[in-house]
Design an enzyme around this catalytic site. Sequence first.
Site, PDB file in Angstrom:
ATOM      1  N   PRO A   1       0.811  -1.224   0.000  1.00  0.00           N
ATOM      2  CA  PRO A   1       0.000   0.000   0.000  1.00  0.00           C
ATOM      3  C   PRO A   1       0.840   1.268   0.000  1.00  0.00           C
ATOM      4  CG  PRO A   1      -0.956  -1.606   1.477  1.00  0.00           C
ATOM      5  CD  PRO A   1       0.350  -2.183   1.014  1.00  0.00           C
ATOM      6  N   CYS A   2       0.547   2.133  -0.973  1.00  0.00           N
ATOM      7  CA  CYS A   2       1.335   3.351  -1.132  1.00  0.00           C
ATOM      8  C   CYS A   2       0.782   4.508  -0.304  1.00  0.00           C
ATOM      9  CB  CYS A   2       1.373   3.760  -2.607  1.00  0.00           C
ATOM     10  SG  CYS A   2      -0.256   4.172  -3.293  1.00  0.00           S
ATOM     11  N   GLN A   3      -0.439   4.374   0.225  1.00  0.00           N
ATOM     12  CA  GLN A   3      -1.063   5.499   0.923  1.00  0.00           C
ATOM     13  C   GLN A   3      -0.219   5.986   2.093  1.00  0.00           C
ATOM     14  OE1 GLN A   3      -2.522   2.676   0.111  1.00  0.00           O
ATOM     15  NE2 GLN A   3      -4.540   2.999  -0.782  1.00  0.00           N
TER      16      GLN A   3
END
Length: 461
Positions: free
Chosen positions: A79-81
């Site tokens: 996950p890049c968030q």
Amino acid sequence: MAAQAMQYGSVCSGIEAATVAWQPLGWQAAWFSEINPFACAVLTEHYPHVVNHGDMTTLPTRILKGEAAAPDVLVGGTPCQAFSVAGNRESLQDARGNLTLTYVEILDAIDLVRHTRHQAPAIAVWENVPGVLNTKDNAFGCFLGALAGASCELQPSGTRWTKSGCVYGHQRTIAWRVLDAQYFGVAQRRERVFLIASARTDIDPTQILFEHHRLRRDFAPSRDTRQETAKSSVTGAIERGTPSSTAVTPAFSESGFAQFSPANVAGTLRASGGANGLGSETLVADVVAISGNIIDRAPQHGGNGLGVGQDGLSPTLTSADRHAVAFDLTQITNPHNRSSMVIDKPAPTLLASAQMHVVSFQSNAGAAISMPVFEELTPTLTTSAEKVAVCHQYEVRRLMPVECERLQGFPDHYTQVPYRGGPAKDTPRYIALGNSMAVPVIRWIGQRINDFLRRLEHEQH
């Protein structure tokens, strides 16, 4: 392991850009790991025979127990968030950011099992946003240290990690590089960090990810500066099979699966309608791409970036914003027949007046558009250096899911699957596509791995 027999496991699988990219290479999916309900529906629809293990935190134990395969390749974009501006950049303080370290645990488990079976260690392919290179807690250094087998996090040589580099650790060799999808055949600016790592002594990831003895890939496309007004620049026509001497409207000819290259000569028309299911092998387009994070927002809000795209390229697709396009109506001789546009159904008119067709843009630090794009009102004129631009005879509409699929390199309607008792709505499709990897980039990496392994086999024989 022969290149054509490569088996891979995918974590944070999403809608499986890796499988779309690597199936043509002869690679086979051993398993997926995805928990998002809509993404799982897409995987079930397209790959019903591939097991989805769900929560990736369970994979190290599953692999060690033999409940999940220990494949040749581990691929995933954790996950890049946690590393993006939209996610407040909490980095490793965010549970999603810690999944990056879980990725290393999975790779360690795979390599341990493969060692007991006298198999070569796995090759890791990882993707994330460039923001991971510059976090307060040095998340990327922690990731590199864990991959390399170091007892502590690694530190950059400067104030932040560079856009490309390598580490030769005692456990693994690692290479990373920022790649932009727009240079791989899709009309989208999408920079992402791609990393390759392996404990194999016969593989140097730098030989796969970096292109030596040739020009770098990330060069800007060359186009002549336009001197004409917007209206005159689209009055010419591109004739099939002949160079266009009067038109400056860009043509994009199909050069491969989901890949289109600028050209002054129209591509060969085929009855099949193109390799990607498009209605033609040549697309004529003169569009302005509008970032979704500035639409309907005041000047002091949104606009994280330029806002209005250039050269017909879409801003980066995200799970939070739905971008728009303003396209020249003079390209459409019949409003009910829009075969020249990259759409599969008539777009609704979003302009307030059906006669003037004017869209106003404002250039300032906060946003490129200071009002809803569908209102034909000029932004407030100021005494500052701001400039107001007006596009005449343009229609503005949001991007459709099929266009987002093409911008990411997926087949048309790939995400149009049954979901919750009916056809999938647009919103989950946009989110899934914004979270995905660009297919052409991940295919290029797979092909580079294939080519390297073939050369290695040739040298060994």
